[in-house]
Design an enzyme around this catalytic site. Structure first.
Site, PDB file in Angstrom:
ATOM      1  N   SER A 171       3.650   5.289  -0.874  1.00  0.00           N
ATOM      2  CA  SER A 171       3.005   4.206  -1.618  1.00  0.00           C
ATOM      3  C   SER A 171       2.712   3.015  -0.718  1.00  0.00           C
ATOM      4  O   SER A 171       1.678   2.344  -0.861  1.00  0.00           O
ATOM      5  CB  SER A 171       3.870   3.787  -2.812  1.00  0.00           C
ATOM      6  OG  SER A 171       5.156   3.371  -2.414  1.00  0.00           O
ATOM      7  N   TYR A 172       3.602   2.749   0.238  1.00  0.00           N
ATOM      8  CA  TYR A 172       3.390   1.658   1.188  1.00  0.00           C
ATOM      9  C   TYR A 172       2.124   1.877   2.005  1.00  0.00           C
ATOM     10  O   TYR A 172       1.297   0.963   2.160  1.00  0.00           O
ATOM     11  CB  TYR A 172       4.613   1.549   2.107  1.00  0.00           C
ATOM     12  CG  TYR A 172       4.381   0.758   3.374  1.00  0.00           C
ATOM     13  CD1 TYR A 172       4.505  -0.627   3.379  1.00  0.00           C
ATOM     14  CD2 TYR A 172       4.056   1.390   4.570  1.00  0.00           C
ATOM     15  CE1 TYR A 172       4.306  -1.357   4.544  1.00  0.00           C
ATOM     16  CE2 TYR A 172       3.855   0.678   5.742  1.00  0.00           C
ATOM     17  CZ  TYR A 172       3.981  -0.698   5.722  1.00  0.00           C
ATOM     18  OH  TYR A 172       3.768  -1.410   6.875  1.00  0.00           O
ATOM     19  N   ILE A 173       1.946   3.086   2.539  1.00  0.00           N
ATOM     20  CA  ILE A 173       0.812   3.314   3.425  1.00  0.00           C
ATOM     21  C   ILE A 173      -0.497   3.318   2.643  1.00  0.00           C
ATOM     22  O   ILE A 173      -1.545   2.896   3.152  1.00  0.00           O
ATOM     23  CB  ILE A 173       1.007   4.600   4.252  1.00  0.00           C
ATOM     24  CG1 ILE A 173       0.360   4.449   5.637  1.00  0.00           C
ATOM     25  CG2 ILE A 173       0.486   5.831   3.554  1.00  0.00           C
ATOM     26  CD1 ILE A 173       1.014   3.433   6.526  1.00  0.00           C
TER      27      ILE A 173
END
Length: 232
Positions: free
Chosen positions: A143-145
């Site tokens: 989700s971060y990337i």
């Protein structure tokens, strides 16, 4: 996100360059106070504001608070971010939304509020802090990337939308500091795989960010501060 790590380094660099600063923090109140004290030692004004940017509806209030404290705001640094460990297979909807809200949606609406508040003729600069791994994604931190990849595109779209009054650029970071909870040896093991074979530290990030703030003919650009990591 100006209380510690990369955000703090950029905060202090802006103060050294002559800027008064509004330091946003989430939970790092003590670190924010310490950073503000360092800014004041440099002879610049510092104000503080706490907000949970996992809730993008606070973006406008944060810009308002900065404007009340310091006057018109002409530079916005979007540095606040998390680094959750998840995969496409196991990510849950609530954590997905929280990560995207913090690292993508809040920057979008902070930029919107910043542009609305900026007095005509003053000129503004936005720097988004993103990640060089958006080009070659992690297997984890899914989700971060995705959020940082969206921030890459937001940088370009906002640059088009807000020119010529506001320039929007980004710095994409590689191995700069150990991730939260890890030590220098961990960072060095990561850095052993890149051409420069060492963690960058915050100085190269600061140099790139200040250059983008000061150069009035660059917009929509992302500078990779990664020791050549994108080459391997």
């Amino acid at each position: 996100g100006g209380a510690h790590r990369v955000g703090k380094a950029i905060t202090l660099a802006l103060a050294r360059a002559g800027a008064d600063v509004f330091i946003h923090y989430g939970r790092s109140a003590d670190e924010a106070e310490a950073t503000a004290a360092q800014v004041r030692e440099l002879g610049r004004a510092a104000a503080l504001g706490s907000a949970n940017l996992s809730d993008p509806t606070v973006a406008g209030d944060l810009i308002d608070a900065a404007t009340v404290a310091l006057g018109p705001i002409s530079i916005l640094i979007n540095s606040a971010s998390g680094f959750p460990s998840d995969t496409l297979q196991d990510v849950e909807i609530d954590s997905w939304r929280s990560t995207l809200d913090l690292s993508l949606t809040s920057p979008a609406f902070l930029i919107q509020a910043f542009a609305e508040e900026l007095p005509r003729g003053l000129g503004g600069a936005v720097i988004n802090v993103t990640d060089v791994k958006t080009a070659t994604p992690y297997r984890t931190h899914f989700s971060y990337i995705v959020a940082k990849g969206g921030l890459d595109e937001l940088t370009k779209a906002a640059a088009v939308a807000l020119a010529p009054e506001i320039r929007v650029n980004a710095v994409a970071l590689g191995v700069i500091l150990p991730p939260p909870g890890e030590d220098e040896a961990y960072a060095q093991r990561l850095a052993d795989k890149i051409p420069m074979q060492r963690p960058g530290g915050t100085d190269p990030v600061v140099a790139a960010a200040i250059a983008l703030v000061e150069n009035d003919f660059v917009t929509g650009e992302t500078i990779r501060v990664d020791g050549g990591q994108h080459l391997v």
